[in-house]
Design a protein around this motif. Structure first.
Motif, short mmCIF file in Angstrom:
data_model
loop_
_atom_site.label_atom_id
_atom_site.label_comp_id
_atom_site.label_asym_id
_atom_site.label_seq_id
_atom_site.Cartn_x
_atom_site.Cartn_y
_atom_site.Cartn_z
N UNK A 20 36.61 35.95 44.98
CA UNK A 20 37.64 36.88 44.50
C UNK A 20 38.43 36.27 43.35
N UNK A 21 38.73 34.99 43.42
CA UNK A 21 39.57 34.37 42.39
C UNK A 21 38.77 33.85 41.19
N UNK A 22 37.48 33.70 41.32
CA UNK A 22 36.68 33.08 40.25
C UNK A 22 36.74 33.82 38.92
N UNK A 23 36.63 35.16 38.87
CA UNK A 23 36.66 35.80 37.54
C UNK A 23 37.95 35.52 36.77
N UNK A 24 39.08 35.58 37.44
CA UNK A 24 40.35 35.35 36.75
C UNK A 24 40.52 33.88 36.36
N UNK A 25 40.08 32.98 37.21
CA UNK A 25 40.19 31.56 36.89
C UNK A 25 39.29 31.17 35.70
N UNK A 26 38.10 31.73 35.65
CA UNK A 26 37.19 31.42 34.56
C UNK A 26 37.73 31.96 33.24
N UNK A 63 42.19 43.92 36.11
CA UNK A 63 41.95 45.37 36.12
C UNK A 63 40.46 45.69 36.20
N UNK A 64 39.65 44.93 35.46
CA UNK A 64 38.21 45.19 35.49
C UNK A 64 37.55 44.70 36.77
N UNK A 65 38.05 43.62 37.36
CA UNK A 65 37.43 43.03 38.54
C UNK A 65 37.99 43.58 39.85
N UNK A 66 38.99 44.44 39.77
CA UNK A 66 39.63 44.94 40.99
C UNK A 66 38.66 45.65 41.95
N UNK A 67 37.75 46.51 41.49
CA UNK A 67 36.80 47.11 42.44
C UNK A 67 35.91 46.07 43.13
N UNK A 69 36.65 42.88 43.63
CA UNK A 69 37.48 42.11 44.54
C UNK A 69 37.80 42.91 45.80
N UNK A 70 38.09 44.19 45.63
CA UNK A 70 38.38 45.04 46.78
C UNK A 70 37.20 45.18 47.72
N UNK A 71 36.01 45.31 47.16
CA UNK A 71 34.83 45.44 48.02
C UNK A 71 34.54 44.15 48.77
#
Length: 87
Positions: A20-26, A63-67, A69-71
């Motif tokens: 869940x955190x990887x996209x934002x951290x990268x 915003x783009x990764x929210x779906x 992350x939610x799934x």
């Protein structure tokens, strides 16, 4: 629940956290390196210059990764609830 089941659940939770955190951290890392390179090339050493682009890039990624992350979190909660019911 037995001890191995608890460990499996904890390991699954840690892996979910990483996914869940990887996209934002990268994205934060890439923007930070890019801004650092730009600062090194132009010799502008303003400490606050890094924060605004990083925050904006992380927010857009969120915003783009929210779906996605939610799934992932919904799937994890479903597995936890299933183990509670069967447990």
């Amino acid at each position: 629940m037995t001890a191995p089941e608890v460990l499996d659940l904890a390991r699954d939770g840690v892996m979910t956290l990483i996914y869940v955190s990887a996209p934002m951290m990268i994205v934060g890392l890439a923007v930070g390196v890019g801004i650092g390179l730009l600062q090194a090339l132009t010799q502008v050493q303003e400490m606050t210059l890094v924060f605004v682009p990083k925050i904006i890039a992380i927010f857009i990624t969120f915003m783009f990764a929210l779906p996605f992350m939610g799934s992932l979190m919904s799937g994890y909660m479903g597995r936890v609830a299933e183990r509670i019911i069967t447990g």
